[in-house]
Design a protein around this motif. Structure first.
Motif, PDB file in Angstrom:
ATOM      1  N   ASP A 126     -39.124  -2.769  -5.638  1.00 39.81           N
ATOM      2  CA  ASP A 126     -39.690  -2.955  -6.982  1.00 39.81           C
ATOM      3  C   ASP A 126     -38.952  -2.103  -8.010  1.00 39.81           C
ATOM      4  OD1 ASP A 126     -41.569  -4.501  -5.662  1.00 39.81           O
ATOM      5  OD2 ASP A 126     -42.959  -2.813  -5.450  1.00 39.81           O
ATOM      6  N   GLY A 127     -37.642  -1.850  -7.788  1.00 41.46           N
ATOM      7  CA  GLY A 127     -36.867  -1.101  -8.761  1.00 41.46           C
ATOM      8  C   GLY A 127     -37.210   0.368  -8.847  1.00 41.46           C
ATOM      9  N   VAL A 128     -38.013   0.876  -7.922  1.00 38.56           N
ATOM     10  CA  VAL A 128     -38.402   2.289  -7.968  1.00 38.56           C
ATOM     11  C   VAL A 128     -37.697   3.048  -6.848  1.00 38.56           C
ATOM     12  CG1 VAL A 128     -40.317   3.913  -7.908  1.00 38.56           C
ATOM     13  CG2 VAL A 128     -40.658   1.612  -8.846  1.00 38.56           C
ATOM     14  N   PRO A 129     -36.808   4.002  -7.189  1.00 36.65           N
ATOM     15  CA  PRO A 129     -36.100   4.714  -6.130  1.00 36.65           C
ATOM     16  C   PRO A 129     -37.011   5.697  -5.404  1.00 36.65           C
ATOM     17  CG  PRO A 129     -35.553   5.640  -8.271  1.00 36.65           C
ATOM     18  CD  PRO A 129     -36.478   4.489  -8.527  1.00 36.65           C
ATOM     19  N   GLY A 130     -36.833   5.832  -4.094  1.00 35.05           N
ATOM     20  CA  GLY A 130     -37.609   6.793  -3.312  1.00 35.05           C
ATOM     21  C   GLY A 130     -36.897   8.129  -3.226  1.00 35.05           C
ATOM     22  N   ARG A 131     -37.542   9.056  -2.538  1.00 35.91           N
ATOM     23  CA  ARG A 131     -36.998  10.413  -2.454  1.00 35.91           C
ATOM     24  C   ARG A 131     -35.587  10.428  -1.873  1.00 35.91           C
ATOM     25  NH1 ARG A 131     -39.359  16.149  -0.088  1.00 35.91           N
ATOM     26  NH2 ARG A 131     -37.351  16.873   0.672  1.00 35.91           N
ATOM     27  N   GLN A 132     -35.365   9.591  -0.850  1.00 31.77           N
ATOM     28  CA  GLN A 132     -34.058   9.606  -0.183  1.00 31.77           C
ATOM     29  C   GLN A 132     -32.940   9.158  -1.128  1.00 31.77           C
ATOM     30  OE1 GLN A 132     -34.200   7.688   3.617  1.00 31.77           O
ATOM     31  NE2 GLN A 132     -31.999   7.891   3.969  1.00 31.77           N
ATOM     32  N   MET A 133     -33.197   8.058  -1.857  1.00 33.84           N
ATOM     33  CA  MET A 133     -32.193   7.577  -2.815  1.00 33.84           C
ATOM     34  C   MET A 133     -31.936   8.593  -3.907  1.00 33.84           C
ATOM     35  SD  MET A 133     -32.672   3.644  -3.879  1.00 33.84           S
ATOM     36  CE  MET A 133     -31.499   3.895  -5.216  1.00 33.84           C
ATOM     37  N   ILE A 134     -33.001   9.184  -4.393  1.00 35.17           N
ATOM     38  CA  ILE A 134     -32.879  10.174  -5.466  1.00 35.17           C
ATOM     39  C   ILE A 134     -32.061  11.371  -4.979  1.00 35.17           C
ATOM     40  CG2 ILE A 134     -34.178  11.835  -6.883  1.00 35.17           C
ATOM     41  CD1 ILE A 134     -36.469   9.777  -6.995  1.00 35.17           C
ATOM     42  N   THR A 135     -32.389  11.814  -3.760  1.00 34.20           N
ATOM     43  CA  THR A 135     -31.698  12.980  -3.200  1.00 34.20           C
ATOM     44  C   THR A 135     -30.212  12.713  -3.030  1.00 34.20           C
ATOM     45  OG1 THR A 135     -33.712  13.570  -2.016  1.00 34.20           O
ATOM     46  CG2 THR A 135     -31.682  14.604  -1.270  1.00 34.20           C
ATOM     47  N   ARG A 136     -29.901  11.531  -2.488  1.00 38.12           N
ATOM     48  CA  ARG A 136     -28.483  11.233  -2.247  1.00 38.12           C
ATOM     49  C   ARG A 136     -27.699  11.122  -3.539  1.00 38.12           C
ATOM     50  NH1 ARG A 136     -28.947   7.779   3.355  1.00 38.12           N
ATOM     51  NH2 ARG A 136     -29.611   9.647   4.474  1.00 38.12           N
ATOM     52  N   LYS A 137     -28.305  10.512  -4.546  1.00 35.17           N
ATOM     53  CA  LYS A 137     -27.616  10.390  -5.837  1.00 35.17           C
ATOM     54  C   LYS A 137     -27.457  11.779  -6.464  1.00 35.17           C
ATOM     55  CE  LYS A 137     -26.464   6.976  -7.599  1.00 35.17           C
ATOM     56  NZ  LYS A 137     -25.120   6.340  -7.484  1.00 35.17           N
ATOM     57  N   ALA A 138     -28.487  12.615  -6.337  1.00 36.08           N
ATOM     58  CA  ALA A 138     -28.399  13.979  -6.888  1.00 36.08           C
ATOM     59  C   ALA A 138     -27.271  14.757  -6.209  1.00 36.08           C
ATOM     60  CB  ALA A 138     -29.732  14.710  -6.708  1.00 36.08           C
ATOM     61  N   LEU A 139     -27.170  14.608  -4.886  1.00 32.05           N
ATOM     62  CA  LEU A 139     -26.110  15.280  -4.131  1.00 32.05           C
ATOM     63  C   LEU A 139     -24.731  14.793  -4.573  1.00 32.05           C
ATOM     64  CD1 LEU A 139     -25.204  17.161  -1.877  1.00 32.05           C
ATOM     65  CD2 LEU A 139     -25.790  15.397  -0.208  1.00 32.05           C
ATOM     66  N   GLU A 140     -24.645  13.488  -4.808  1.00 27.81           N
ATOM     67  CA  GLU A 140     -23.395  12.891  -5.288  1.00 27.81           C
ATOM     68  C   GLU A 140     -22.992  13.494  -6.641  1.00 27.81           C
ATOM     69  OE1 GLU A 140     -23.678   8.540  -4.555  1.00 27.81           O
ATOM     70  OE2 GLU A 140     -22.615   8.386  -6.475  1.00 27.81           O
ATOM     71  N   ILE A 141     -23.945  13.578  -7.535  1.00 22.51           N
ATOM     72  CA  ILE A 141     -23.658  14.113  -8.876  1.00 22.51           C
ATOM     73  C   ILE A 141     -23.210  15.573  -8.790  1.00 22.51           C
ATOM     74  CG2 ILE A 141     -24.723  14.794 -11.084  1.00 22.51           C
ATOM     75  CD1 ILE A 141     -26.496  12.256 -10.826  1.00 22.51           C
ATOM     76  N   VAL A 142     -23.951  16.359  -8.014  1.00 18.10           N
ATOM     77  CA  VAL A 142     -23.610  17.787  -7.899  1.00 18.10           C
ATOM     78  C   VAL A 142     -22.240  17.961  -7.240  1.00 18.10           C
ATOM     79  CG1 VAL A 142     -24.253  19.970  -6.828  1.00 18.10           C
ATOM     80  CG2 VAL A 142     -26.004  18.540  -7.872  1.00 18.10           C
ATOM     81  N   SER A 143     -21.964  17.169  -6.207  1.00 18.86           N
ATOM     82  CA  SER A 143     -20.687  17.306  -5.504  1.00 18.86           C
ATOM     83  C   SER A 143     -19.517  16.945  -6.403  1.00 18.86           C
ATOM     84  CB  SER A 143     -20.665  16.416  -4.263  1.00 18.86           C
ATOM     85  OG  SER A 143     -21.678  16.819  -3.372  1.00 18.86           O
ATOM     86  N   GLU A 144     -19.715  15.927  -7.255  1.00 14.60           N
ATOM     87  CA  GLU A 144     -18.599  15.477  -8.084  1.00 14.60           C
ATOM     88  C   GLU A 144     -18.456  16.263  -9.379  1.00 14.60           C
ATOM     89  OE1 GLU A 144     -18.644  11.217  -8.663  1.00 14.60           O
ATOM     90  OE2 GLU A 144     -18.873  10.928  -6.499  1.00 14.60           O
ATOM     91  N   HIS A 145     -19.581  16.682  -9.952  1.00 12.37           N
ATOM     92  CA  HIS A 145     -19.502  17.254 -11.304  1.00 12.37           C
ATOM     93  C   HIS A 145     -20.095  18.652 -11.420  1.00 12.37           C
ATOM     94  CE1 HIS A 145     -18.332  13.222 -12.531  1.00 12.37           C
ATOM     95  NE2 HIS A 145     -19.418  12.742 -11.953  1.00 12.37           N
ATOM     96  N   GLY A 146     -20.546  19.238 -10.295  1.00 12.04           N
ATOM     97  CA  GLY A 146     -21.150  20.573 -10.363  1.00 12.04           C
ATOM     98  C   GLY A 146     -22.640  20.490 -10.658  1.00 12.04           C
TER      99      GLY A 146
END
Lengths: 219, 219
Positions: B17-37
């Protein structure tokens, strides 16, 4: 125009003819990094903070990397590597490591920067390495073991400086206290409260590492 | 909606339903931090990257601190503290420290964040500390020495992970080679070239610290 001028007005931090010198630029850069992190340091932002044009900064520093090397040179002045020609190696390592950690406890945002910054732009850092290396050599260490030992000690020093800036409640288990009976008991048994806890951990680790290194240089 | 659901589409990372869960949010957050600090991680930026509204992220994570604790929980899964109930303390410490450093070599931008992040939001980190503390206790260490030893080892591990990401020419003295005869000789004598140099320094420091700690728990 360089940082070693004796011109009194410049030493008070005032630019001559509106043009900031290396010392003013370095101090402002250090201020920005300390307050806002190293990502906040840009030549244009630095120029704004100094009230000059980016070109006026560019005249001195060609890149952010060069600015960071100036900052490195500035803060490494606080690290005391003078004992390696006077004291036994273990004593000299203690004095050096403590002063090195103290400097970076006060400049924690710079740790991830300086830990990976090439040292070729910082004669003071190179002189420090030379002093420490002479201490190991004078104690009979073979050349091929010396750099690894210095890097290992530095890694511990940087990590310990980072740890000293952690919040005091870092180990608070929140709702999970029941799941950590042994670690929880160890936390309650710690001898040193608050900020002293980080110092105690640094002391214990430093003594362990020096003892371990001096007992058996790796072969 | 949580990370442990068995719903197959969600495990492939697709929101229901277009709502991201904790796992998706966590992985995207990790991606952002790894790439951009870690400075680049904001709830609004994360929402943009996930293609949802900030409110959809806020429904799960109330703050950046909470997001970082999810990231911590995620990456600590790679740290192996299983050996403390099987192997002698020195062997278990080696295995734990190597896996811990490896994880942070691959997530270096997170070192200054995780090193100072309260662990109450990461049950996995607390379980790790409990395992390590049990290893020390089983080896006869008094309660009051255990936390300092763990913190000292962690400081070395974080600092070593940072060192492993340094450029290979970090010690290049540039125009100052003549001023560092002893350190320069030691650099040329190192046994391990390139990336292996950081591993060798970590190894030497780890052996020294373990030997030093186990020879004489601080009193």
């Amino acid at each position: 125009m360089d940082a070693n001028t004796n011109d009194a007005s410049r030493r008070r931090g005032e630019p001559r003819d509106g043009v900031p010198g290396r010392q003013m630029i370095t101090r402002k850069a250090l201020e920005i990094v300390s307050e806002h992190g190293h990502e906040a340091l840009t030549i244009s932002g630095l120029a704004r903070a100094l009230g000059v044009t980016p070109a006026a900064v560019h005249n001195h520093a060609s890149s952010k990397q060069e600015l960071l090397q100036w900052v490195q040179e500035e803060i490494m002045a606080g690290v005391d590597a003078s004992a390696f020609c006077e004291l036994p190696l273990d004593e000299a390592l203690r004095r050096w490591a403590r002063s090195y950690r103290d400097v970076f406890v006060h400049h924690a945002p710079l740790i991830p920067v300086i830990a990976v910054l090439p040292v070729g732009g910082s004669p003071r850092t190179l002189r420090m390495y030379e002093s420490v290396a002479r201490g190991f050599a004078a104690a009979g260490w073979p050349d091929e073991e010396i750099v690894d030992a210095i890097v290992a000690l530095e890694s511990f020093i940087f990590g310990s400086a980072l740890d000293a800036t952690a919040p005091l409640d870092i180990f608070d288990p929140g709702p999970h206290a029941a799941s950590i009976p042994t670690f929880g008991g160890a936390l309650r048994a710690r001898r040193h409260p608050g900020r002293q806890a980080a110092d105690a951990a640094f002391q214990q680790g430093l003594e362990a590492m020096i003892a371990g290194l001096l007992a058996a240089p790796a072969g």
